[in-house]
Design an enzyme around this catalytic site. Structure first.
Site, PDB file in Angstrom:
ATOM      1  N   ASP A 117       3.285  -4.704  10.006  1.00 30.34           N
ATOM      2  CA  ASP A 117       4.440  -5.344  10.649  1.00 30.34           C
ATOM      3  C   ASP A 117       3.964  -6.213  11.823  1.00 30.34           C
ATOM      4  OD1 ASP A 117       5.697  -3.720   8.878  1.00 30.34           O
ATOM      5  OD2 ASP A 117       6.931  -2.649  10.329  1.00 30.34           O
ATOM      6  N   ASP A 153      -1.037 -12.223   5.759  1.00 32.21           N
ATOM      7  CA  ASP A 153      -0.828 -13.667   5.592  1.00 32.21           C
ATOM      8  C   ASP A 153      -0.240 -14.252   6.876  1.00 32.21           C
ATOM      9  OD1 ASP A 153       1.686 -12.434   5.399  1.00 32.21           O
ATOM     10  OD2 ASP A 153       2.507 -14.190   4.385  1.00 32.21           O
ATOM     11  N   THR A 192      -2.666  -5.899  -2.781  1.00 34.35           N
ATOM     12  CA  THR A 192      -1.551  -5.018  -2.419  1.00 34.35           C
ATOM     13  C   THR A 192      -0.260  -5.666  -2.933  1.00 34.35           C
ATOM     14  OG1 THR A 192      -0.842  -5.987  -0.323  1.00 34.35           O
ATOM     15  CG2 THR A 192      -2.821  -4.611  -0.261  1.00 34.35           C
ATOM     16  N   GLU A 193       0.844  -4.901  -2.830  1.00 31.29           N
ATOM     17  CA  GLU A 193       2.116  -5.470  -3.284  1.00 31.29           C
ATOM     18  C   GLU A 193       2.495  -6.724  -2.482  1.00 31.29           C
ATOM     19  OE1 GLU A 193       3.388  -1.619  -3.076  1.00 31.29           O
ATOM     20  OE2 GLU A 193       3.942  -1.462  -5.183  1.00 31.29           O
ATOM     21  N   GLU A 195       0.484  -8.645  -0.787  1.00 37.39           N
ATOM     22  CA  GLU A 195      -0.528  -9.695  -1.018  1.00 37.39           C
ATOM     23  C   GLU A 195      -0.169 -10.503  -2.258  1.00 37.39           C
ATOM     24  OE1 GLU A 195      -4.397  -8.042  -1.092  1.00 37.39           O
ATOM     25  OE2 GLU A 195      -5.417  -9.916  -1.534  1.00 37.39           O
TER      26      GLU A 195
HETATM   27  N1  SAH Z   1       0.543  -2.115   2.810  1.00 40.47           N
HETATM   28  C1  SAH Z   1       1.618  -2.462   1.907  1.00 40.47           C
HETATM   29  C2  SAH Z   1       2.970  -2.554   2.632  1.00 40.47           C
HETATM   30  C3  SAH Z   1       3.035  -3.569   3.738  1.00 40.47           C
HETATM   31  S1  SAH Z   1       4.584  -3.564   4.597  1.00 40.47           S
HETATM   32  C4  SAH Z   1       1.291  -3.769   1.206  1.00 40.47           C
HETATM   33  O1  SAH Z   1       0.399  -4.487   1.656  1.00 40.47           O
HETATM   34  O2  SAH Z   1       1.924  -4.055   0.183  1.00 40.47           O
HETATM   35  C5  SAH Z   1       4.186  -2.574   6.000  1.00 40.47           C
HETATM   36  C6  SAH Z   1       4.475  -1.104   5.760  1.00 40.47           C
HETATM   37  O3  SAH Z   1       4.004  -0.374   6.873  1.00 40.47           O
HETATM   38  C7  SAH Z   1       5.967  -0.784   5.640  1.00 40.47           C
HETATM   39  O4  SAH Z   1       6.196   0.026   4.523  1.00 40.47           O
HETATM   40  C8  SAH Z   1       6.289  -0.057   6.943  1.00 40.47           C
HETATM   41  O5  SAH Z   1       7.338   0.876   6.814  1.00 40.47           O
HETATM   42  C9  SAH Z   1       4.954   0.582   7.280  1.00 40.47           C
HETATM   43  N2  SAH Z   1       4.751   0.778   8.706  1.00 40.47           N
HETATM   44  C10 SAH Z   1       4.860  -0.188   9.649  1.00 40.47           C
HETATM   45  N3  SAH Z   1       4.612   0.300  10.878  1.00 40.47           N
HETATM   46  C11 SAH Z   1       4.337   1.614  10.712  1.00 40.47           C
HETATM   47  C12 SAH Z   1       4.032   2.655  11.609  1.00 40.47           C
HETATM   48  N4  SAH Z   1       3.967   2.430  12.924  1.00 40.47           N
HETATM   49  N5  SAH Z   1       3.814   3.883  11.110  1.00 40.47           N
HETATM   50  C13 SAH Z   1       3.894   4.110   9.776  1.00 40.47           C
HETATM   51  N6  SAH Z   1       4.194   3.160   8.868  1.00 40.47           N
HETATM   52  C14 SAH Z   1       4.411   1.922   9.323  1.00 40.47           C
END
Ligand code: SAH
Length: 213
Positions: A117, A153, A192-193, A195
């Protein structure tokens, strides 16, 4: 990632053998938990867990732990894991700020951060999983020769993250602003999803690998 609230997801999580519920009790005991001495690698913010599922399938001699804060998202990972049943893959539902309560000194040899995030507001910088505050948490349990691999990204988040590497005194081992066109760094890349979604839109993917010597 936040999915709509799925009724019953907390029950499924509570009953799943793939979820480590008492994660504080697991600290220092991960070898017993997996029943072997294989290396342990984690993804923080794993989303629906496809990346780790793929890695765990490809590398049965490495143990993986996926961390995700939302139960609706973790539910998807559990559903996938119930189909493939990998003994070397476990999950934790938790807020990553507590991560140093989960692993003891030297217990983890690699950390994956994928499409974390961005927390775009300056005052939220310390919540970014690549901030100096998080790097100092990772420093407490990552093996001395361990690495962090980060993909995103989001160029602003990536530039911030590079600054934090320097600020925290870690070493930048590898980096690219366009992973999919970097033949060497892209070799063996597991998408990853997020990505897949963002690269299909034409966004270049940034990646770094860092360590502290
Ligand atoms: N890694 C995956 C998802 C990316 S989205 C991919 O690349 O497809 C980021 C994910 O991290 C989300 O599901 C969100 O809920 C989780 N996330 C974000 N901050 C977090 C935190 N502090 N602790 C645990 N999970 C977190």
């Amino acid at each position: 990632m936040r999915l709509r609230n799925i009724p019953g997801s907390r029950d499924v999580i509570a009953e799943s053998e793939y979820v480590v519920h008492d994660f504080k009790a697991a600290k220092g005991n991960w070898r017993e938990l997996f029943g072997n001495d294989n290396p342990i690698r984690i993804e923080i913010g794993m989303g629906k867990g496809r990346f780790l599922c793929d890695l765990a399938t490809l590398n049965p001699d490495i143990n993986y732990v996926g961390i995700e804060k939302y139960s609706s998202v973790l539910l998807r990972a559990i559903q996938k894991e119930e189909e493939v049943r990998l003994p070397n893959l476990k999950f934790i539902r938790m807020e990553a700020e507590e991560i140093a309560e989960v692993f003891a000194n030297d217990e983890v040899d690699r950390i994956y951060l994928n499409f974390s995030d961005p927390w775009p507001k300056d005052r939220h910088a310390k919540r970014r999983l690549t901030s100096r505050q998080f790097l100092s948490r990772y420093d407490r349990f990552l093996k001395k020769d361990g690495v962090i691999e980060f993909k995103t990204d989001n160029r602003d988040l990536f530039d911030f993250s590079l600054e934090e590497v320097k600020e925290a005194g870690w070493d930048l081992d590898e980096m690219t602003y366009d992973l999919h066109h970097d033949e060497r760094l892209n070799a063996g890349n597991i998408m990853t999803e997020y990505e897949e979604r963002f690269s299909q839109k034409g966004n270049p993917i940034c990646k770094y690998i860092i360590s502290r010597k």
